[in-house]
Design a protein around this motif. Structure first.
Motif, PDB file in Angstrom:
ATOM      1  N   ALA A 172      39.849  42.329  45.804  1.00 16.74           N
ATOM      2  CA  ALA A 172      39.904  41.750  44.460  1.00 16.74           C
ATOM      3  C   ALA A 172      41.279  41.956  43.824  1.00 16.74           C
ATOM      4  CB  ALA A 172      38.816  42.370  43.578  1.00 16.74           C
ATOM      5  N   LEU A 173      41.881  43.114  44.040  1.00 14.90           N
ATOM      6  CA  LEU A 173      43.209  43.381  43.479  1.00 14.90           C
ATOM      7  C   LEU A 173      44.249  42.463  44.115  1.00 14.90           C
ATOM      8  CD1 LEU A 173      44.580  45.576  41.514  1.00 14.90           C
ATOM      9  CD2 LEU A 173      45.489  46.517  43.649  1.00 14.90           C
ATOM     10  N   LEU A 174      44.171  42.283  45.430  1.00 15.14           N
ATOM     11  CA  LEU A 174      45.128  41.414  46.102  1.00 15.14           C
ATOM     12  C   LEU A 174      44.976  39.970  45.636  1.00 15.14           C
ATOM     13  CD1 LEU A 174      45.113  42.826  49.739  1.00 15.14           C
ATOM     14  CD2 LEU A 174      46.525  43.480  47.794  1.00 15.14           C
ATOM     15  N   ALA A 175      43.724  39.553  45.415  1.00 19.66           N
ATOM     16  CA  ALA A 175      43.485  38.204  44.901  1.00 19.66           C
ATOM     17  C   ALA A 175      44.062  38.052  43.495  1.00 19.66           C
ATOM     18  CB  ALA A 175      41.990  37.889  44.898  1.00 19.66           C
ATOM     19  N   ALA A 176      43.926  39.107  42.695  1.00 21.36           N
ATOM     20  CA  ALA A 176      44.478  39.083  41.340  1.00 21.36           C
ATOM     21  C   ALA A 176      45.993  38.909  41.381  1.00 21.36           C
ATOM     22  CB  ALA A 176      44.105  40.366  40.603  1.00 21.36           C
ATOM     23  N   ALA A 177      46.658  39.669  42.244  1.00 21.00           N
ATOM     24  CA  ALA A 177      48.116  39.580  42.351  1.00 21.00           C
ATOM     25  C   ALA A 177      48.549  38.211  42.854  1.00 21.00           C
ATOM     26  CB  ALA A 177      48.635  40.681  43.272  1.00 21.00           C
ATOM     27  N   GLU A 178      47.825  37.667  43.824  1.00 25.22           N
ATOM     28  CA  GLU A 178      48.193  36.355  44.348  1.00 25.22           C
ATOM     29  C   GLU A 178      47.999  35.266  43.301  1.00 25.22           C
ATOM     30  OE1 GLU A 178      46.682  35.306  48.176  1.00 25.22           O
ATOM     31  OE2 GLU A 178      47.299  37.213  49.097  1.00 25.22           O
ATOM     32  N   SER A 179      47.043  35.476  42.404  1.00 20.46           N
ATOM     33  CA  SER A 179      46.805  34.473  41.363  1.00 20.46           C
ATOM     34  C   SER A 179      47.998  34.325  40.433  1.00 20.46           C
ATOM     35  CB  SER A 179      45.550  34.833  40.555  1.00 20.46           C
ATOM     36  OG  SER A 179      45.796  35.919  39.664  1.00 20.46           O
ATOM     37  N   CYS A 180      48.828  35.359  40.345  1.00 15.62           N
ATOM     38  CA  CYS A 180      50.034  35.259  39.524  1.00 15.62           C
ATOM     39  C   CYS A 180      51.301  35.228  40.374  1.00 15.62           C
ATOM     40  CB  CYS A 180      50.090  36.368  38.470  1.00 15.62           C
ATOM     41  SG  CYS A 180      49.916  38.046  39.086  1.00 15.62           S
ATOM     42  N   GLY A 181      51.149  34.929  41.670  1.00 15.25           N
ATOM     43  CA  GLY A 181      52.314  34.598  42.478  1.00 15.25           C
ATOM     44  C   GLY A 181      52.910  35.707  43.315  1.00 15.25           C
ATOM     45  N   TYR A 182      52.175  36.813  43.540  1.00 15.66           N
ATOM     46  CA  TYR A 182      52.729  37.943  44.291  1.00 15.66           C
ATOM     47  C   TYR A 182      51.879  38.274  45.513  1.00 15.66           C
ATOM     48  CZ  TYR A 182      55.537  38.626  40.115  1.00 15.66           C
ATOM     49  OH  TYR A 182      56.403  38.451  39.072  1.00 15.66           O
ATOM     50  N   LYS A 183      52.527  38.311  46.664  1.00 18.96           N
ATOM     51  CA  LYS A 183      51.881  38.644  47.934  1.00 18.96           C
ATOM     52  C   LYS A 183      52.112  40.115  48.241  1.00 18.96           C
ATOM     53  CE  LYS A 183      49.964  36.807  51.778  1.00 18.96           C
ATOM     54  NZ  LYS A 183      48.727  36.002  51.765  1.00 18.96           N
TER      55      LYS A 183
END
Length: 271
Positions: A172-183
């Motif tokens: 969920a945290l990784l999905a949150a970061a990807e939602s704002c453009g960070y891998k």
């Protein structure tokens, strides 16, 4: 910056990192025919940062720096005004930069309910040591704040990548970061170079020997700009022999910009 804890000792003994997501860091593509590795540094107390910079310049090695605004031995934080000229000089040398969250913000657990929320414990700044409940927007703000500060200091756009402190994440945290453009970028099992481990049990000579024996082509390597708990600093003592030894074995150094797992993401997100 990690602390020398049970988690890290277990990692070293087991020869496996908690999170092995790959990433790369070089301003230039890897030389044709060489075996690329990707050396990365997270921030720390910055006490050895000038010496590390000297080694990288002497060896003509470009790396990716993941920066948070951590407490330092001197100055007003690793992203404060005191260290701003150091970061600017690294940009001029062709290194790459990415976020390590602003307050070195450790994910601890996902909280129940929707939309997703996370329990976060910063280790730096005014909220250091507090357990906070953050939304996706708040976590993204922390990543973006560090990235924006790096860009402001260096004049160079940061890569759309981030590293979570301690490598602690959830889907969920990784999905949150990807939602704002960070891998997310982790490290390879052999890429955990051991600079956070106690020097009594893990002396520099042993860490160097292990790294030279275990590192393989494509590995992402992890070290820090100073670890508070290590009495016999890993850097720069091990850094130059490691670089020289890897070069002698046919390795070369590239930045995460060139890593095959991240090239497409970086291009798509304006890096």
């Amino acid at each position: 910056m990690w602390r020398a804890s049970r988690r890290f000792i277990t990692i070293a003994v087991a020869c496996a990192a908690a999170c092995g997501a790959f990433s790369s860091t070089a301003a230039q593509p890897a030389e044709a025919g060489c075996k690329p590795v990707y050396l990365t540094f997270d921030t720390g107390h910055m006490g050895v940062a000038p010496l590390i910079a000297d080694v990288l310049k002497r060896q003509n090695v470009k790396v990716t720096f993941f920066a948070a605004n951590e407490r330092t031995k001197e100055g007003d934080g690793s992203l404060g005004e005191h260290w701003a000229p150091w970061w600017k000089a690294r940009a001029a040398e062709g290194h790459e930069f990415a976020s390590h969250t602003w307050g070195h913000d450790y994910w601890q657990r996902d909280l129940p309910g929707q939309p997703p929320k996370f329990q976060i414990k910063p280790s730096a700044g005014e909220d250091a040591g507090r357990r906070l409940q953050w939304s996706t927007a708040q976590y993204c703000e922390s990543i973006t704040r560090a990235a924006a500060r790096l860009t402001s200091i260096t004049g160079k756009k940061t890569l759309p990548l981030f590293r979570a402190p301690g490598g602690k994440t959830s889907p969920a945290l990784l999905a949150a970061a990807e939602s704002c453009g960070y891998k997310y970028v982790g490290w390879s099992p052999a890429g955990f170079l051991g600079d956070e481990l106690p020097s009594g049990a893990y002396p520099n000579a042993a860490l160097l020997k292990k790294a030279l024996a275990d590192i393989r082509p494509g590995d992402i390597l992890l070290a820090h700009l100073g670890i508070w708990s290590r009495q016999d600093p890993w850097a720069p003592a091990v850094l130059e022999p490691l670089i020289v030894g890897l070069k002698q074995k046919g390795f070369c150094f590239a930045t995460l910009r060139e890593h095959p797992d991240f090239k497409a993401w970086i291009t798509a997100h304006g890096g």
